[in-house]
Design a protein around this motif. Structure first.
Motif, short mmCIF file in Angstrom:
data_model
loop_
_atom_site.label_atom_id
_atom_site.label_comp_id
_atom_site.label_asym_id
_atom_site.label_seq_id
_atom_site.Cartn_x
_atom_site.Cartn_y
_atom_site.Cartn_z
N PRO A 48 0.82 -1.21 0.00
CA PRO A 48 0.00 0.00 0.00
C PRO A 48 0.85 1.27 0.00
O PRO A 48 2.04 1.24 0.38
CB PRO A 48 -0.79 -0.12 1.30
N ASN A 66 -5.25 3.23 -2.34
CA ASN A 66 -4.96 1.88 -1.83
C ASN A 66 -6.07 0.89 -2.16
O ASN A 66 -5.82 -0.29 -2.40
CB ASN A 66 -4.70 1.93 -0.33
N LYS A 67 -7.32 1.35 -2.20
CA LYS A 67 -8.42 0.48 -2.65
C LYS A 67 -8.21 0.08 -4.10
O LYS A 67 -8.37 -1.09 -4.48
CB LYS A 67 -9.76 1.19 -2.48
N ASN A 69 -5.38 0.06 -5.67
CA ASN A 69 -4.18 -0.78 -5.71
C ASN A 69 -4.53 -2.22 -5.33
O ASN A 69 -4.06 -3.18 -5.96
CB ASN A 69 -3.13 -0.21 -4.75
N ASP A 70 -5.38 -2.38 -4.31
CA ASP A 70 -5.82 -3.72 -3.90
C ASP A 70 -6.60 -4.40 -5.03
O ASP A 70 -6.42 -5.60 -5.29
CB ASP A 70 -6.70 -3.64 -2.65
#
Length: 311
Positions: A48, A66-67, A69-70
């Motif tokens: 992250p 980060n969402k 990226n996930d």
């Protein structure tokens, strides 16, 4: 008056200084975010994006980044799994097509070489050629059926179906084979009809796949069973055997495309690996679910659940 002006100038300078500090801090945080994102894009990092900040907008931005990226990491994992599955599927299809083609080619050479072959022997060879041709046709049809199901091009119209009648018909299709193998048949189908939301043709195919798998992989347990039970909202069909079973580590993957070879229950019996995948897709098209439970040499059950319809 002079004191007030000095205080005002001091406050103004403090405000300007604080704004400059915030601007530099914000620029530093943005540079850090940019660098971490660049590292992720170039494959030099995968975790992250992390920075310490009291700025609400920056914090919200980090949450969104980060969402995303996930999601990208999950898509990458799915792509790798799909790619591996497709490679395995193509490899298995090539193998499964090559085997009957080799047999057909060999028999064709025999027919060509022995012009004066006795008619009985010629008929036996032609029967084998026909059998292997049917195997190839079935494999190719299964492959295209799966492709249509996954692409959403195969429409499965739903309506009210008589589940008990369909199950009786499906098990009778295998009666002679079951008798030949001398298996103990455990059938538990209610006398009164039970109705469900589904498609008759699709359910026939689902049951044919499950029963044929039980006969192929589980006949060493000498038992094959079909059990129907229902509550107010769900109808459950269980097809089971008492064969070697399926390892717990394999049970989540058994419905994947081409999950055979070293993963299969019995290496002596190799199918296309498409049957259970098609079965799962058809059950899902009927708004149902399918699962598997297995205790080796005790009971391996494929459990289908469909929505009950009260007649």
């Amino acid at each position: 008056m002079i004191a007030f002006l000095l205080l005002l100038i001091t406050l103004l300078l403090f405000t300007i200084g604080f704004q400059v500090y915030l601007k530099r801090s914000l620029q530093k945080q943005l540079r850090s975010i940019k660098k971490q994102l660049t590292d992720i894009v170039h494959g030099q990092a995968s975790g992250p994006v992390l920075i310490g900040t009291d700025h609400k907008q920056i914090a919200d931005l980090l949450v969104s980044i980060n969402k995303l990226n996930d999601q990208n990491r999950e898509h990458a994992r799915q792509f790798i799994r799909t790619e591996q599955s497709m490679k395995r599927m193509l490899s298995n299809i090539s193998h499964d097509l090559k085997t009957p083609l080799t047999v057909i080619s060999g028999y064709a050479e025999m027919l060509n070489a022995k012009i004066d072959m006795p008619s009985q022997e010629r008929q036996r060879i032609l029967s084998h050629i026909h059998e292997k041709t049917d195997e190839m046709t079935t494999l190719i049809d299964s492959f295209f059926d799966l492709a249509k199901l996954e692409a959403g091009d195969k429409h499965v119209p739903l309506g009210t179906i008589n589940l008990t009648e369909i199950c009786k018909q499906s098990i009778l299709m295998f009666y002679e084979l079951i008798e030949t193998k001398g298996l103990d048949v455990q059938i538990d189908i209610p006398d009164s009809p039970i109705f469900a939301l589904g498609n008759e043709e699709a359910l026939h195919r689902v049951l044919a796949n499950l029963v044929s798998n039980a006969l192929r992989y589980g006949s060493d347990g000498n038992v094959i069973g079909l059990h129907i039970y229902a509550d107010e909202t769900i109808v459950t069909i269980a097809v089971y055997d008492q064969g070697v079973g399926i390892r717990e580590s394999d049970q989540q993957s058994i419905f994947e495309r081409m999950y055979t070879l070293e993963e299969s229950r019995n290496k002596d019996f190799q199918g296309s690996g498409l049957g259970l995948t098609i079965t799962k897709k058809l059950i899902e098209q009927m708004q149902g679910t399918i699962s598997v439970t297995s205790i080796p040499h005790e009971k391996t059950s494929f459990i289908c659940k469909l929505k009950r319809v009260h007649g």
